[in-house]
Design a protein around this motif. Structure first.
Motif, mmCIF file in Angstrom:
data_model
loop_
_atom_site.group_PDB
_atom_site.id
_atom_site.type_symbol
_atom_site.label_atom_id
_atom_site.label_comp_id
_atom_site.label_asym_id
_atom_site.label_seq_id
_atom_site.Cartn_x
_atom_site.Cartn_y
_atom_site.Cartn_z
ATOM 1 N N GLY A 25 0.814 -1.214 0.000
ATOM 2 C CA GLY A 25 0.000 0.000 0.000
ATOM 3 C C GLY A 25 0.842 1.256 0.000
ATOM 4 N N GLY A 26 1.943 1.237 0.742
ATOM 5 C CA GLY A 26 2.813 2.405 0.780
ATOM 6 C C GLY A 26 3.449 2.703 -0.559
ATOM 7 N N VAL A 27 3.912 1.672 -1.248
ATOM 8 C CA VAL A 27 4.524 1.867 -2.564
ATOM 9 C C VAL A 27 3.501 2.438 -3.546
ATOM 10 C CG1 VAL A 27 5.513 0.674 -4.551
ATOM 11 C CG2 VAL A 27 6.286 0.102 -2.250
ATOM 12 N N LEU A 28 2.280 1.926 -3.514
ATOM 13 C CA LEU A 28 1.244 2.426 -4.420
ATOM 14 C C LEU A 28 0.895 3.883 -4.113
ATOM 15 C CD1 LEU A 28 -1.141 -0.684 -4.582
ATOM 16 C CD2 LEU A 28 0.484 0.098 -6.311
ATOM 17 N N LEU A 29 0.791 4.214 -2.822
ATOM 18 C CA LEU A 29 0.484 5.598 -2.450
ATOM 19 C C LEU A 29 1.605 6.548 -2.865
ATOM 20 C CD1 LEU A 29 -1.137 5.191 1.081
ATOM 21 C CD2 LEU A 29 -2.252 6.051 -0.994
ATOM 22 N N LEU A 30 2.849 6.138 -2.674
ATOM 23 C CA LEU A 30 3.974 6.983 -3.079
ATOM 24 C C LEU A 30 3.989 7.190 -4.589
ATOM 25 C CD1 LEU A 30 6.846 5.678 -0.776
ATOM 26 C CD2 LEU A 30 5.636 7.854 -0.612
ATOM 27 N N ALA A 31 3.659 6.143 -5.330
ATOM 28 C CA ALA A 31 3.589 6.280 -6.792
ATOM 29 C C ALA A 31 2.498 7.272 -7.188
ATOM 30 C CB ALA A 31 3.341 4.922 -7.434
ATOM 31 N N LEU A 32 1.364 7.205 -6.490
ATOM 32 C CA LEU A 32 0.262 8.130 -6.788
ATOM 33 C C LEU A 32 0.642 9.570 -6.455
ATOM 34 C CD1 LEU A 32 -2.695 8.474 -7.669
ATOM 35 C CD2 LEU A 32 -3.359 8.079 -5.277
ATOM 36 N N ILE A 33 1.276 9.770 -5.305
ATOM 37 C CA ILE A 33 1.699 11.116 -4.913
ATOM 38 C C ILE A 33 2.728 11.663 -5.893
ATOM 39 C CG2 ILE A 33 2.938 12.421 -3.143
ATOM 40 C CD1 ILE A 33 1.685 10.495 -1.072
ATOM 41 N N THR A 34 3.666 10.821 -6.301
ATOM 42 C CA THR A 34 4.693 11.255 -7.262
ATOM 43 C C THR A 34 4.068 11.682 -8.575
ATOM 44 O OG1 THR A 34 6.305 9.743 -6.259
ATOM 45 C CG2 THR A 34 6.766 10.530 -8.487
ATOM 46 N N TRP A 35 3.083 10.908 -9.013
ATOM 47 C CA TRP A 35 2.422 11.232 -10.281
ATOM 48 C C TRP A 35 1.658 12.559 -10.192
ATOM 49 C CZ3 TRP A 35 -3.108 9.970 -11.546
ATOM 50 C CH2 TRP A 35 -3.417 10.333 -12.860
ATOM 51 N N ILE A 36 0.857 12.716 -9.120
ATOM 52 C CA ILE A 36 0.020 13.914 -8.998
ATOM 53 C C ILE A 36 0.873 15.165 -8.749
ATOM 54 C CG2 ILE A 36 -1.766 15.037 -7.629
ATOM 55 C CD1 ILE A 36 -2.996 12.286 -7.157
ATOM 56 N N CYS A 37 1.745 15.083 -7.735
ATOM 57 C CA CYS A 37 2.553 16.256 -7.393
ATOM 58 C C CYS A 37 3.599 16.551 -8.469
ATOM 59 C CB CYS A 37 3.226 16.050 -6.043
ATOM 60 S SG CYS A 37 2.069 15.967 -4.657
ATOM 61 N N GLY A 38 4.161 15.499 -9.063
ATOM 62 C CA GLY A 38 5.133 15.710 -10.132
ATOM 63 C C GLY A 38 4.511 16.399 -11.330
ATOM 64 N N ASP A 39 3.298 15.985 -11.680
ATOM 65 C CA ASP A 39 2.608 16.627 -12.803
ATOM 66 C C ASP A 39 2.325 18.101 -12.503
ATOM 67 O OD1 ASP A 39 1.053 16.246 -15.425
ATOM 68 O OD2 ASP A 39 -0.481 17.093 -14.096
ATOM 69 N N ALA A 40 1.926 18.382 -11.241
ATOM 70 C CA ALA A 40 1.638 19.766 -10.862
ATOM 71 C C ALA A 40 2.908 20.622 -10.879
ATOM 72 C CB ALA A 40 0.995 19.802 -9.479
ATOM 73 N N LEU A 41 4.032 20.034 -10.452
ATOM 74 C CA LEU A 41 5.288 20.786 -10.456
ATOM 75 C C LEU A 41 5.774 21.067 -11.876
ATOM 76 C CD1 LEU A 41 7.202 19.018 -7.538
ATOM 77 C CD2 LEU A 41 6.500 21.414 -7.608
ATOM 78 N N ARG A 49 2.501 25.240 -8.119
ATOM 79 C CA ARG A 49 3.745 24.512 -7.878
ATOM 80 C C ARG A 49 4.101 24.497 -6.397
ATOM 81 N NH1 ARG A 49 7.842 26.262 -12.844
ATOM 82 N NH2 ARG A 49 6.671 25.218 -14.513
ATOM 83 N N TRP A 50 3.919 25.607 -5.732
ATOM 84 C CA TRP A 50 4.215 25.673 -4.303
ATOM 85 C C TRP A 50 3.263 24.775 -3.500
ATOM 86 C CZ3 TRP A 50 8.523 27.393 -2.265
ATOM 87 C CH2 TRP A 50 9.283 28.328 -2.985
ATOM 88 N N LEU A 51 1.995 24.759 -3.893
ATOM 89 C CA LEU A 51 1.037 23.877 -3.228
ATOM 90 C C LEU A 51 1.413 22.409 -3.426
ATOM 91 C CD1 LEU A 51 -2.357 25.653 -4.031
ATOM 92 C CD2 LEU A 51 -1.322 25.356 -1.764
ATOM 93 N N ALA A 52 1.854 22.061 -4.622
ATOM 94 C CA ALA A 52 2.268 20.681 -4.890
ATOM 95 C C ALA A 52 3.495 20.318 -4.067
ATOM 96 C CB ALA A 52 2.556 20.512 -6.378
ATOM 97 N N LEU A 53 4.444 21.257 -3.968
ATOM 98 C CA LEU A 53 5.642 21.002 -3.173
ATOM 99 C C LEU A 53 5.298 20.811 -1.705
ATOM 100 C CD1 LEU A 53 8.713 20.862 -2.883
ATOM 101 C CD2 LEU A 53 8.735 23.362 -2.680
ATOM 102 N N ALA A 54 4.433 21.670 -1.165
ATOM 103 C CA ALA A 54 4.033 21.557 0.238
ATOM 104 C C ALA A 54 3.293 20.251 0.496
ATOM 105 C CB ALA A 54 3.157 22.748 0.622
ATOM 106 N N ALA A 55 2.399 19.883 -0.435
ATOM 107 C CA ALA A 55 1.649 18.636 -0.273
ATOM 108 C C ALA A 55 2.576 17.432 -0.290
ATOM 109 C CB ALA A 55 0.597 18.512 -1.368
#
Length: 211
Positions: A25-41, A49-55
């Motif tokens: 579950g942790g690996v899947l959540l990290l992949a999801l966060i990387t995808w969402i926040c990385g796309d926003a950055l 971008r700042w909101l994505a970095l903070a999140a």
């Protein structure tokens, strides 16, 4: 005449107990966060971008803390419990009991309780094991089983958390008298988890406050 030196007791690598489901579950959540926040950055602009970095600063340490970090390490001298925000080192001589109720817990001789996050209790597994035992007793009320049946059904008779706790309790009982198993519990806070999470929360609060 000097006596021959006594050979040192062999040291063994730690036995490590983790929750496979939590790690997946942790690996899947990290992949999801990387995808969402990385796309926003990459594609976002200005405040996005700042909101994505903070999140990311807030969420990544928390996901790691509650999924990938928890582990229990046990050897002949002590048990090291790595929980989300701190690590507790418990020499076997300091442990009074290890139990699994609704959660797995270690109790020291001074009455302090420490939860073992890496060994979650599954009531479903426990009920399945109880049903299995009742079915075996119904099939053979005298409790007769063959050696092959014992090997095949061993995992189904006891829930994983209950078996793990029983193993840790046995290690505590066997090794409590060892010279290397003496001492007091030691605690260390996981600042490598706490610091970035606090920084992310502070940055996110400021960004939301200023609109």
């Amino acid at each position: 005449m000097t006596s021959p030196q006594q050979p040192a007791e062999p040291s063994y690598a730690d036995r490590v107990f983790r929750s496979p489901a939590a790690m997946v579950g942790g690996v899947l959540l990290l992949a999801l966060i990387t995808w969402i926040c990385g796309d926003a950055l990459i594609r976002g602009e200005g405040r996005t971008r700042w909101l994505a970095l903070a999140a990311a600063l807030l969420s990544v340490p928390l996901v790691v803390a509650f999924t990938l970090r928890p582990a229990v390490f046990a050897n002949n001298d002590r048990m090291r419990v790595r929980n989300p925000f701190r690590t507790i080192t418990l020499p076997w001589a300091a442990i009074a009991d290890v139990r699994a109720g609704y959660s797995s817990e270690a109790f020291t001789k001074d009455g302090t309780k420490y939860q073992l996050w890496a060994i979650p209790v599954s009531l479903r597994q426990r009920k399945r094991a109880a049903r299995h035992q009742m079915r075996k007793a119904h099939d053979d009320p005298h409790g007769r089983t063959s050696a092959s049946a014992d090997v095949t059904d061993s995992n189904a008779r006891v829930a994983i958390a209950d078996q793990t706790v029983a193993d840790l309790r046995e290690l505590a009982e066997l090794n409590a008298a060892r010279p290397g198993a003496q001492g007091e519990p030691q605690l260390r806070w996981a600042y490598e988890i706490i610091a970035p999470a606090v920084a992310g929360a502070a940055l996110l609060t400021v960004l939301l406050a200023i609109g």
